[in-house]
Design an enzyme around this catalytic site. Structure first.
Site, PDB file in Angstrom:
ATOM      1  N   VAL A  64       0.835  -1.197   0.000  1.00  0.00           N
ATOM      2  CA  VAL A  64       0.000   0.000   0.000  1.00  0.00           C
ATOM      3  C   VAL A  64       0.877   1.257   0.000  1.00  0.00           C
ATOM      4  CG1 VAL A  64      -1.760   1.301   1.276  1.00  0.00           C
ATOM      5  CG2 VAL A  64      -1.973  -1.173   1.015  1.00  0.00           C
ATOM      6  N   ALA A  67       1.973   1.691  -3.532  1.00  0.00           N
ATOM      7  CA  ALA A  67       0.841   2.156  -4.341  1.00  0.00           C
ATOM      8  C   ALA A  67       0.522   3.617  -4.062  1.00  0.00           C
ATOM      9  CB  ALA A  67      -0.380   1.279  -4.072  1.00  0.00           C
ATOM     10  N   GLU A  68       0.486   3.988  -2.789  1.00  0.00           N
ATOM     11  CA  GLU A  68       0.148   5.377  -2.453  1.00  0.00           C
ATOM     12  C   GLU A  68       1.217   6.330  -2.946  1.00  0.00           C
ATOM     13  OE1 GLU A  68      -1.532   8.231   1.079  1.00  0.00           O
ATOM     14  OE2 GLU A  68      -1.406   6.078   1.422  1.00  0.00           O
ATOM     15  N   THR A  69       2.465   5.930  -2.883  1.00  0.00           N
ATOM     16  CA  THR A  69       3.536   6.772  -3.400  1.00  0.00           C
ATOM     17  C   THR A  69       3.318   7.063  -4.877  1.00  0.00           C
ATOM     18  OG1 THR A  69       5.135   5.956  -1.782  1.00  0.00           O
ATOM     19  CG2 THR A  69       6.028   6.869  -3.830  1.00  0.00           C
ATOM     20  N   SER A  72      -0.068   9.069  -5.524  1.00  0.00           N
ATOM     21  CA  SER A  72       0.040  10.442  -5.017  1.00  0.00           C
ATOM     22  C   SER A  72       0.984  11.271  -5.874  1.00  0.00           C
ATOM     23  CB  SER A  72       0.520  10.435  -3.564  1.00  0.00           C
ATOM     24  OG  SER A  72      -0.453   9.869  -2.734  1.00  0.00           O
TER      25      SER A  72
END
Length: 146
Positions: A64, A67-69, A72
């Site tokens: 996660v 993925a968020e990196t 974003s």
């Protein structure tokens, strides 16, 4: 992307130089390395070693983070220079375990609007097998200038 016409988007190095913490302490700690940086596609790698849960498997939270990196960064690049991206929702489906090597995340936009951006991130192992699929939605808010 909201950059003025005839203005090239910033490089990854230029973009990270604008952030107070550059690549971010968590990304540094987890070994996340961005290898492709464009408004249409973001790619990064992360080692499995050092990012595992007690059974020696890649921690779902590590997937996660990767993925968020990516989502974003993609949202922030789309919003640049007038707005910034803040995550409002993320989900992940973990398909298989990874126990060694490197995982690679590839993010592609699902929606790039004025106030919201959504990305899908596919994370694969060294053999190209899907480890995780994630989706993130970011709100694009006005950048605060001093």
């Amino acid at each position: 992307m909201s950059t003025p016409e005839n203005t090239a988007p910033p490089t990854l190095e230029e973009f990270l130089a604008l952030a107070p913490e550059g690549n971010g302490a968590l990304n540094d700690k987890m070994g996340v390395e961005v290898t492709e940086f464009s408004p249409e596609r973001m790619v990064a790698t992360m080692p499995v070693e050092g990012n595992t849960q007690p059974y020696g498997l890649l921690h779902g939270g590590a997937s996660v983070v990767l993925a968020e990196t990516l989502g974003s960064l993609g949202s922030a690049l789309h919003a640049y220079p007038d707005r910034i991206a803040v995550g409002v929702d993320i989900n992940a489906t973990h398909h298989r375990a990874a126990t060694s090597g490197t995982v690679t995340g590839v993010a592609t936009p699902l929606h790039l609007g004025r106030s919201m951006a959504a990305w899908q991130i596919e994370i694969t192992d060294d053999q190209g097998r899907r480890v995780c699929t994630s989706r993130i939605t970011c709100a694009l808010i006005p950048a605060q200038r001093d």
